[in-house]
Design an enzyme around this catalytic site. Structure first.
Site, PDB file in Angstrom:
ATOM      1  N   LYS A 106      -3.812 -11.485   0.801  1.00  0.00           N
ATOM      2  CA  LYS A 106      -2.652 -11.215  -0.051  1.00  0.00           C
ATOM      3  C   LYS A 106      -2.321 -12.479  -0.825  1.00  0.00           C
ATOM      4  CE  LYS A 106       0.231  -7.739  -0.637  1.00  0.00           C
ATOM      5  NZ  LYS A 106      -0.111  -6.329  -0.404  1.00  0.00           N
TER       6      LYS A 106
HETATM    7  N1  GLU Z   1      -1.248  -4.065  -3.220  1.00  0.00           N
HETATM    8  C1  GLU Z   1      -1.796  -2.844  -2.719  1.00  0.00           C
HETATM    9  C2  GLU Z   1      -1.603  -2.755  -1.224  1.00  0.00           C
HETATM   10  O1  GLU Z   1      -0.782  -3.425  -0.657  1.00  0.00           O
HETATM   11  C3  GLU Z   1      -3.231  -2.635  -3.161  1.00  0.00           C
HETATM   12  C4  GLU Z   1      -4.202  -3.673  -2.718  1.00  0.00           C
HETATM   13  C5  GLU Z   1      -5.587  -3.533  -3.328  1.00  0.00           C
HETATM   14  O2  GLU Z   1      -5.861  -2.563  -4.007  1.00  0.00           O
HETATM   15  O3  GLU Z   1      -6.384  -4.441  -3.090  1.00  0.00           O
HETATM   16  O4  GLU Z   1      -2.210  -1.943  -0.577  1.00  0.00           O
END
Ligand code: GLU
Length: 416
Positions: A106
């Site tokens: 993240k």
């Molecule tokens: N931000 C989204 C999540 O928390 C998508 C993450 C992604 O597609 O890599 O699942």
């Protein structure tokens, strides 16, 4: 995005419980509790008025045993290393529970995007990309949109990264604009996953979906799409909210009209033919399906007892605290945990990445059919376990995920 230290401890607690349930060795626990890499970057950025502001950015890569790191980047004033760490860990479990070949990561930049111009956001995004360029890549770590970032943000990241590497690298991010290699259906994927699983929950509970009362907290991309699709499936959306407050109706809200009202006024509140309520009141409304689609820690020990939904489908990451979890379980409220309910986005991210690497383009029908298959399979797996072992669904989903990741870590061994 409040009390982030405790959010991280909640995520750790969920892991500990799962690890204990499957009797995970201390070695594996120690490995999985720590991110493999965390970076903090300082981002001096020129604002439109000539002032120089120094922002702080983060990228936390939790685990890569099952594949390249994967996870979004959020822009928010409350971003902290602890929060990003917790969310990175959740991404590892999320990718594992739907069985896509990614690890978890993240990113975040502490900033207030609502008070920044497009030009400022572009400069900040390019600075951030420069700062993390050596730790991301199509086979290393693939960012995507998250809170207050979108396809445009991904386009800037892709462009900056491609220029640094001196070759076009569409697969370095997902959630791109379609013209730049983005996938059909990616923008609505998380909401679509939520709608698919709400439909599965209604089947599981033997409750008709037609006429079911749905309450959605958060009216951003995920909340809005979930509400819109569920309305199309015949549900009655009786309340929605955003950060300014909520609205509820005895009949149902027209989701499209509420969106237009929000576009015009900046919020869902004061919508005609509906009553204004607070976000707290909204969570406690009597309904069939409650969908928290905003931020973490909104269902807590303080309000869990007053939740009157038959099921909670967690479209947001981490909306329920562990104490609240226990209370809801005792009340017989079914929870579809975040790592499962919100996995539609990353699942279609995976499809986008595959399309980029194989130079192919899937139709919207193909994307939808594959998403449906992945989500339903994961839901069935989790529900089957939960029924067999009479455990709560969060623990079960965590067990499925942690087992998969632990097996991968174990198989890889330790080198050097
Ligand atoms: N931000 C989204 C999540 O928390 C998508 C993450 C992604 O597609 O890599 O699942």
């Amino acid at each position: 995005m409040t009390s982030n230290i405790s959010f991280l401890s909640y995520v750790m607690k969920q892991f500990d419980e799962a690890a204990q349930t499957i009797g995970l060795s201390q070695d594996l626990c120690d490995v999985l509790k720590k991110p493999e890499r965390s970076i903090i970057v300082s981002l001096p950025c020129r604002m439109d008025n000539g002032e120089l502001k120094v922002f702080t950015g983060y990228r936390v890569q939790h685990n890569s045993a099952r594949g390249p790191y994967k996870g979004g980047i959020r822009y928010h004033p409350d971003v902290t290393l602890e929060e990003v760490t917790a969310l990175a860990m959740l991404m590892t479990w999320k990718c594992a529970v739907v069985d896509i070949p990614f690890g978890g990561a993240k990113g975040g930049v502490k900033c207030d995007p609502k008070n920044m111009s497009q030009a400022e956001l572009e400069r900040l995004t390019r600075k951030y990309t420069m700062a993390i360029a050596n730790v991301i890549g199509p086979y290393l770590d693939i960012p995507a949109p998250d809170v207050y970032t979108d396809a445009q943000t991904m386009a800037w990241i892709m462009d900056t990264y491609s220029k640094i590497k001196n070759e076009p690298a569409p697969a370095v991010v997902t959630g791109k604009p379609i013209t730049l290699g983005g996938s059909e259906g990616r923008n609505e994927a998380t909401g679509m996953g939520v709608a698919i699983l709400t439909r599965e929950v209604s089947k599981y509970l033997g409750k008709p979906l037609k006429g079911a009362r749905v309450v959605v907290q958060g009216f951003g991309n995920v909340g809005y799409i979930s509400a819109k699709l569920l309305q199309e499936m015949g549900c009655r959306i009786i309340a929605v909210s955003d950060s300014k407050g909520g609205i509820c109706s005895n009949e149902q809200l027209d989701v499209e009209k509420v969106l237009n009202h929000k576009k015009m006024t900046g919020s869902v509140i004061n919508y005609e033919k509906a009553k204004n309520i607070t976000n707290e009141e909204l969570l406690e409304l009597e309904c069939d399906f409650l969908i928290p689609a905003a931020i973490e820690n909104v269902i807590t020990s303080k309000n869990a007892d007053r939740i009157k939904a038959s099921a909670v489908i967690e479209a947001a990451n981490g909306p329920t605290t562990p104490e609240a979890d226990r209370i809801l379980f005792e009340k017989g409220i079914l929870i579809v945990p975040d790592i499962l309910a919100s996995a539609g986005g990353v699942t279609v991210s995976y499809f986008e990445w595959v399309q980029n690497l194989t130079r192919t383009k899937w139709s919207i029908e193909e994307v939808r059919a594959n998403l449906e298959r992945k989500m339903v399979k994961a839901f069935d797996e989790v529900m089957k376990f939960a029924k067999e072992y009479k455990t709560n669904t969060r623990l079960t989903a965590m067990v499925v995920a942690v087992k998969r990741v632990a097996e991968a870590v174990k198989s890889l061994g330790s080198w050097p």
